[in-house]
Design an enzyme around this catalytic site. Sequence first.
Site, PDB file in Angstrom:
ATOM      1  N   SER A  85       1.575-104.380  31.775  1.00 18.23           N
ATOM      2  CA  SER A  85       1.288-105.405  32.891  1.00 18.23           C
ATOM      3  C   SER A  85       2.314-104.838  33.962  1.00 18.23           C
ATOM      4  O   SER A  85       3.417-104.762  33.731  1.00 18.23           O
ATOM      5  CB  SER A  85       1.582-106.524  32.387  1.00 18.23           C
ATOM      6  N   ASP A 114       2.968-100.129  35.710  1.00 23.65           N
ATOM      7  CA  ASP A 114       2.341-100.000  36.909  1.00 23.65           C
ATOM      8  C   ASP A 114       1.744 -98.581  37.196  1.00 23.65           C
ATOM      9  O   ASP A 114       2.450 -97.578  37.235  1.00 23.65           O
ATOM     10  CB  ASP A 114       3.287-100.135  38.265  1.00 23.65           C
ATOM     11  N   ASN A 164      -7.410 -99.892  31.205  1.00 25.25           N
ATOM     12  CA  ASN A 164      -8.265-100.835  31.583  1.00 25.25           C
ATOM     13  C   ASN A 164      -7.902-101.435  33.041  1.00 25.25           C
ATOM     14  O   ASN A 164      -8.796-102.075  33.747  1.00 25.25           O
ATOM     15  CB  ASN A 164      -7.896-102.385  30.600  1.00 25.25           C
ATOM     16  N   SER A 206     -17.650 -98.923  34.878  1.00 21.85           N
ATOM     17  CA  SER A 206     -18.516 -99.842  35.447  1.00 21.85           C
ATOM     18  C   SER A 206     -20.027 -99.046  35.633  1.00 21.85           C
ATOM     19  O   SER A 206     -19.979 -97.902  35.937  1.00 21.85           O
ATOM     20  CB  SER A 206     -17.925-100.258  36.647  1.00 21.85           C
ATOM     21  N   LYS A 264     -15.167 -95.099  40.074  1.00 14.74           N
ATOM     22  CA  LYS A 264     -15.767 -95.388  38.737  1.00 14.74           C
ATOM     23  C   LYS A 264     -16.487 -93.916  38.292  1.00 14.74           C
ATOM     24  O   LYS A 264     -16.655 -93.668  37.343  1.00 14.74           O
ATOM     25  CB  LYS A 264     -16.562 -96.680  38.648  1.00 14.74           C
TER      26      LYS A 264
END
Length: 215
Positions: free
Chosen positions: A37, A63, A90, A143, A170
Amino acid sequence: MTNSEQTSVLITGGNKGLGFEAARRLGELGWTIFLGSRDEGRGQAAADKLTDGGANVVMVPLDVTSDESVADAVRLVRRHTDRLDVLINNAGAPGKIVAPADATADEIHSVYDTNVYGPVRVTHAFLPLLQAADHPRVVMVSSGGGSFAVVTDPGQPVAKMHELAYSSSKAALNMITVRYAQALPEIKFNVATPGEVANRKFAATDMNNHTGQLT
């Protein structure tokens, strides 16, 4: 301390959305979750919630746009395990929906820094731990917008999203994944899209303010 019993996974952007849901489900299977995170407070809150549900979670400040942060993450994970079974790249950035004629190089670069360079930074840094696993896997969260076939199909919703940064980032990630898979056959590389291209539906994610039809 080493972990040689439980399957281990590092999930970037694991504090919310798809990353958190992946962590929750894999935690229920008894996996060791390294929850990456960028925001430490939100990451710890997410880790605490998963821990309260019985999962084995280690919060990892991460990060993906920072070489230093990624290196620190590797050192932290190494304190808990001598291998990494699965890496889920992700973390992503949607960027602003800017018409191609108005898009600037700086706007595109900021999206690429997270969506393209980020997965490369993280994958490169964690390769030694992945290669130490018996059956390592890497999942790139991409995506349908990165598919030439999808964006040129008038029936696909993403075909009407006239922007440059997100879809091209992507597409680049898809090619990078293929090249990794070709060069590193001992690691299984996968691309996943959070939606059903065949049914022309989006998943409900932070990227679309949870307006997608799939949950």
